[in-house]
Scaffold this motif. Sequence first.
Motif, short mmCIF file in Angstrom:
data_model
loop_
_atom_site.label_atom_id
_atom_site.label_comp_id
_atom_site.label_asym_id
_atom_site.label_seq_id
_atom_site.Cartn_x
_atom_site.Cartn_y
_atom_site.Cartn_z
N ASP A 262 0.84 -1.20 0.00
CA ASP A 262 0.00 0.00 0.00
C ASP A 262 0.88 1.25 0.00
O ASP A 262 0.65 2.19 -0.78
N ALA A 263 1.92 1.26 0.84
CA ALA A 263 2.82 2.42 0.88
C ALA A 263 3.55 2.60 -0.45
O ALA A 263 3.89 3.70 -0.85
N MET A 264 3.77 1.48 -1.14
CA MET A 264 4.42 1.56 -2.45
C MET A 264 3.46 2.02 -3.55
O MET A 264 3.88 2.28 -4.67
N GLY A 265 2.16 2.03 -3.23
CA GLY A 265 1.16 2.44 -4.22
C GLY A 265 1.01 1.42 -5.33
O GLY A 265 0.82 1.77 -6.50
N ARG A 266 1.11 0.13 -5.00
CA ARG A 266 1.08 -0.89 -6.04
C ARG A 266 -0.33 -1.26 -6.49
O ARG A 266 -0.52 -1.94 -7.51
N ASN A 267 -1.33 -0.89 -5.70
CA ASN A 267 -2.71 -1.19 -6.09
C ASN A 267 -3.09 -2.66 -6.14
O ASN A 267 -3.95 -3.06 -6.91
N TYR A 268 -2.39 -3.49 -5.39
CA TYR A 268 -2.85 -4.86 -5.19
C TYR A 268 -2.39 -5.31 -3.81
O TYR A 268 -1.43 -4.75 -3.26
N SER A 269 -3.10 -6.30 -3.27
CA SER A 269 -2.71 -6.86 -1.97
C SER A 269 -2.04 -8.21 -2.23
O SER A 269 -2.06 -8.71 -3.36
N GLN A 270 -1.52 -8.79 -1.16
CA GLN A 270 -0.92 -10.12 -1.29
C GLN A 270 -1.97 -11.10 -1.84
O GLN A 270 -1.67 -11.93 -2.70
N ALA A 271 -3.21 -10.97 -1.35
CA ALA A 271 -4.28 -11.89 -1.80
C ALA A 271 -4.58 -11.70 -3.29
O ALA A 271 -4.79 -12.68 -4.01
N ASP A 272 -4.60 -10.43 -3.74
CA ASP A 272 -4.84 -10.18 -5.19
C ASP A 272 -3.75 -10.85 -6.03
O ASP A 272 -4.02 -11.47 -7.07
N TYR A 273 -2.52 -10.70 -5.57
CA TYR A 273 -1.39 -11.27 -6.31
C TYR A 273 -1.50 -12.79 -6.37
O TYR A 273 -1.34 -13.40 -7.42
N ARG A 274 -1.81 -13.39 -5.20
CA ARG A 274 -1.98 -14.85 -5.17
C ARG A 274 -3.08 -15.30 -6.12
O ARG A 274 -2.95 -16.31 -6.80
N ARG A 275 -4.20 -14.53 -6.14
CA ARG A 275 -5.32 -14.89 -7.03
C ARG A 275 -4.86 -14.90 -8.48
O ARG A 275 -5.20 -15.78 -9.26
N LEU A 276 -4.09 -13.85 -8.83
CA LEU A 276 -3.60 -13.77 -10.21
C LEU A 276 -2.70 -14.98 -10.53
O LEU A 276 -2.82 -15.60 -11.59
N VAL A 277 -1.82 -15.32 -9.59
CA VAL A 277 -0.93 -16.46 -9.82
C VAL A 277 -1.75 -17.75 -9.94
O VAL A 277 -1.48 -18.60 -10.80
N ASP A 278 -2.79 -17.88 -9.13
CA ASP A 278 -3.66 -19.06 -9.26
C ASP A 278 -4.29 -19.10 -10.65
O ASP A 278 -4.37 -20.16 -11.28
N ASP A 279 -4.75 -17.94 -11.12
CA ASP A 279 -5.36 -17.85 -12.46
C ASP A 279 -4.36 -18.28 -13.53
O ASP A 279 -4.73 -18.92 -14.52
N ILE A 280 -3.11 -17.88 -13.34
CA ILE A 280 -2.07 -18.24 -14.32
C ILE A 280 -1.83 -19.75 -14.27
O ILE A 280 -1.84 -20.43 -15.29
N ARG A 281 -1.65 -20.26 -13.05
CA ARG A 281 -1.27 -21.68 -12.90
C ARG A 281 -2.40 -22.62 -13.32
O ARG A 281 -2.15 -23.74 -13.75
N ARG A 282 -3.64 -22.13 -13.22
CA ARG A 282 -4.77 -22.94 -13.69
C ARG A 282 -4.68 -23.18 -15.19
O ARG A 282 -5.24 -24.12 -15.74
N ARG A 283 -3.99 -22.26 -15.88
CA ARG A 283 -3.89 -22.38 -17.34
C ARG A 283 -2.73 -23.25 -17.79
O ARG A 283 -2.55 -23.46 -18.98
N GLY A 284 -1.91 -23.70 -16.86
CA GLY A 284 -0.81 -24.59 -17.26
C GLY A 284 0.49 -24.22 -16.57
O GLY A 284 0.51 -23.39 -15.66
N ASP A 285 1.55 -24.85 -17.03
CA ASP A 285 2.85 -24.64 -16.42
C ASP A 285 3.49 -23.41 -17.05
O ASP A 285 4.14 -23.49 -18.09
N ILE A 286 3.26 -22.25 -16.42
CA ILE A 286 3.80 -21.00 -16.96
C ILE A 286 4.79 -20.45 -15.95
O ILE A 286 4.38 -19.90 -14.92
#
Length: 435
Positions: A262-286
Amino acid sequence: METFGCQMNEYDSELVRSLLKTQGFGFTDQSDHADVILLNTCAIRENAHNRVYGHLGKLKYHKKERGVVIGVLGCMAQNLKKELLESQPFIDVLVGPDGYRQLPNLLTKAMETQTRGLSVDLSEYETYEQILPERVGGVNAWIAVMRGCDNFCTFCVVPYTRGRERSRDPKGILEEAQGLAKRGYRQITLLGQNVNSFQFEQYDFAKLVTAVADIPGIERVRFMSPHPKDFPPALLDVVAQHPHVASQIHLPLQSGNDRVLDAMGRNYSQADYRRLVDDIRRRGDIPLTTDIICGFCGESDAEYRDTYQLIEEMGYQAAYVFKYSERKNTIAAKKFPDDVPEAIKKERVAELIDLQKSISLQKNRELIGQTVNVLIEGDAKKSSQQWMGHTESNITVVWDKSLQASHPGEFLPVLIEDVSASTLFGRPVQSLPFP
Ligand code: 5AD
Ligand code: SF4
């Protein structure tokens, strides 16, 4: 001309070469023969600055002995502006990333009338459309598809050195890519400070990547550097499914702790990042790679531990770990004290580098006995008796040239026999287990 910093700077140097050549300038590799010496500079971290200052010190000699014209280009020129001209009186010309069209003129004036020149206005429109960069290499070509950044992460100087986000017309990009394919380039890397926020009218980044990857002759498309906030499902699908888009994503995390993010102004939380990685990994070995900053303002030991744990959990192919370095003009420099002691920053960086090394080594070991498809790029760094190329997931592969007659630009199946944390070693095999 010497270039420091990121691929965007390498690309800009190719643009500058092209701009200067059309105005009658020629290039030499030997600074003793040059009438003009240009440094294309980087401002991203303090050590980038220090490297440029060290180099400028050496150029003073050429100025004193032979009266060469000295030009400083790029992000440091843009960030320091007059301060740099005042502190380094032997600099003749200072040009920021949006001012390169002025460069031939400023250099000519400096050479003919010893006038010092400056072009550091940022533009909302400059994309260097119609200027074909003077490329070297012949296998991979960079194409900048957007410039600038509107994210304003609080640690980052890029929005101040490279200005507002603007995307190139896809028509020009595709014509350029088609021309490159005809000239034999096999890989294209689409570049932008925030590449996946490319948007030209209704045309978005997923569409652009697909169109470039569909060009006959272009076998591999990569892109650098994306932001986790701009990964719509369509883009993930393209990476996962298009046979000519490399299945690999650079996904800068920066920190694994929500307060720090948040202090870095990244606009995502740890949970958002994990969700994105889950979305990626669901699509295969990337395979994923990342960037991390250690010791950002106020980062406590417990907050740093969150980053450590997330890196352990993510299993990145590689992580680029940086020590926080306060940059002039940034939001963090104005708002937060740079209060993590230097020794602690260094300790954290060293610990994360060690952690990632062991993860990379373990992942690479899993490749022993497998055959990977390598695009041959040229001689290995350490020996001209060896070829060097990259796997689809962008891992460096090295093998002896004597094992098989090959040439850069060719794809070769290589059986992996040995690995380090950063490199795979193997031998070419004849049969192609690829679709
Ligand atoms: N200090 C340390 N690292 C930084 N980066 C950008 N700005 C800074 C800074 N002020 C890192 C980020 C970014 C990468 C290109 O450089 O991790 O993703
Ligand atoms: Fe350095 Fe960033 Fe500028 Fe690239 S864009 S040269 S990394 S400051």
